[in-house]
Design a protein around this motif. Structure first.
Motif, mmCIF file in Angstrom:
data_model
loop_
_atom_site.group_PDB
_atom_site.id
_atom_site.type_symbol
_atom_site.label_atom_id
_atom_site.label_comp_id
_atom_site.label_asym_id
_atom_site.label_seq_id
_atom_site.Cartn_x
_atom_site.Cartn_y
_atom_site.Cartn_z
ATOM 1 N N SER A 1 0.809 -1.227 0.000
ATOM 2 C CA SER A 1 0.000 0.000 0.000
ATOM 3 C C SER A 1 0.837 1.271 0.000
ATOM 4 O O SER A 1 0.310 2.363 -0.242
ATOM 5 C CB SER A 1 -0.931 0.022 1.212
ATOM 6 O OG SER A 1 -1.785 -1.088 1.176
ATOM 7 N N SER A 2 2.144 1.175 0.275
ATOM 8 C CA SER A 2 2.971 2.377 0.325
ATOM 9 C C SER A 2 3.286 2.935 -1.065
ATOM 10 O O SER A 2 3.801 4.040 -1.182
ATOM 11 C CB SER A 2 4.259 2.104 1.093
ATOM 12 O OG SER A 2 5.057 1.179 0.387
ATOM 13 N N LYS B 1 2.057 4.415 -4.657
ATOM 14 C CA LYS B 1 0.904 5.101 -5.230
ATOM 15 C C LYS B 1 0.728 4.712 -6.689
ATOM 16 O O LYS B 1 1.683 4.366 -7.382
ATOM 17 C CB LYS B 1 1.077 6.614 -5.112
ATOM 18 C CG LYS B 1 1.099 7.084 -3.686
ATOM 19 C CD LYS B 1 1.264 8.574 -3.609
ATOM 20 C CE LYS B 1 1.230 8.959 -2.142
ATOM 21 N NZ LYS B 1 2.108 10.014 -1.812
ATOM 22 N N GLU B 2 -0.508 4.799 -7.134
ATOM 23 C CA GLU B 2 -0.860 4.506 -8.523
ATOM 24 C C GLU B 2 -0.025 5.367 -9.471
ATOM 25 O O GLU B 2 0.087 6.574 -9.304
ATOM 26 C CB GLU B 2 -2.349 4.801 -8.728
ATOM 27 C CG GLU B 2 -2.835 4.591 -10.133
ATOM 28 C CD GLU B 2 -2.870 3.120 -10.514
ATOM 29 O OE1 GLU B 2 -2.711 2.836 -11.699
ATOM 30 O OE2 GLU B 2 -3.032 2.269 -9.617
ATOM 31 N N SER C 1 3.126 5.499 -9.756
ATOM 32 C CA SER C 1 4.435 5.891 -9.227
ATOM 33 C C SER C 1 5.514 4.927 -9.697
ATOM 34 O O SER C 1 5.246 3.784 -10.052
ATOM 35 C CB SER C 1 4.404 5.928 -7.699
ATOM 36 O OG SER C 1 4.246 4.630 -7.182
ATOM 37 N N LYS D 1 3.730 0.919 -9.948
ATOM 38 C CA LYS D 1 2.388 0.446 -9.623
ATOM 39 C C LYS D 1 1.434 0.892 -10.730
ATOM 40 O O LYS D 1 1.335 2.062 -11.050
ATOM 41 C CB LYS D 1 1.920 0.984 -8.275
ATOM 42 C CG LYS D 1 0.659 0.299 -7.780
ATOM 43 C CD LYS D 1 0.406 0.600 -6.335
ATOM 44 C CE LYS D 1 -0.783 -0.178 -5.835
ATOM 45 N NZ LYS D 1 -1.125 0.214 -4.467
#
Length: 163
Positions: free
Chosen positions: A6-7, A9-10, A12, A48
């Protein structure tokens, strides 16, 4: 080294220089071929896209390994370039995309990549196949060449007969 899914970001993209604690990798090592991992260096890139984390590995391992020719310890560099895909959505899981809840253990993945990158016939650069007065060890290519030479037609014995 653990990373949290979860760390990221879309959209990134992040690259880290990877140099783990060698002791950690050596604790994971249960290989009969690798006797010791001396050093690991390289980069890991994280990208991601949607719910898929793409991890690109570009690593160089320096290991002490057992030679397939002489059974002596040799020092060898093994290059690992690979890409793995992870998701935290079970609907996206497939043969190519691994499902993970949140935490990904990079050290375990890196060690697995090392094991799958070891050449089957690992040996020192200056080593040759053993031979002696009463025996010769053939490489796979030499064996295939010898076997192909012997595959003559059974009717070849008749070629010298004058009918």
């Amino acid at each position: 080294m653990n990373i949290n899914f979860s760390s990221f970001k879309e959209g990134s993209k992040e690259t880290i220089s990877y140099s783990p604690l060698i002791e950690t990798l050596n604790e994971l090592n249960h290989s009969s071929i690798i006797s010791k991992i001396n050093n690991v260096s390289g980069e890991i890139t994280f990208s991601k896209v949607n719910d898929i984390l793409i991890i690109d590995f570009d690593l160089i391992f320096n290991v002490d390994a057992i030679s397939a020719y002489s059974l002596k310890n040799i020092n060898k560099n093994i290059d690992v370039v690979d890409t793995l895909y992870f998701t935290n959505d079970q609907n996206n899981e497939s043969e190519e995309v691994f499902y993970t809840k949140e935490i990904i253990s990079l050290d375990e993945i890196v060690y697995s990549l090392l094991l799958t990158s070891i050449p089957l016939n690992i040996h020192g650069d200056d080593e040759t196949l053993p031979s002696g007065d009463d025996f010769k060890v053939y490489s796979e290519d030499e064996l295939n060449d010898e076997l192909n030479k012997e595959k003559e037609s059974p009717f070849d014995v008749l070629k010298d007969i004058d009918l």
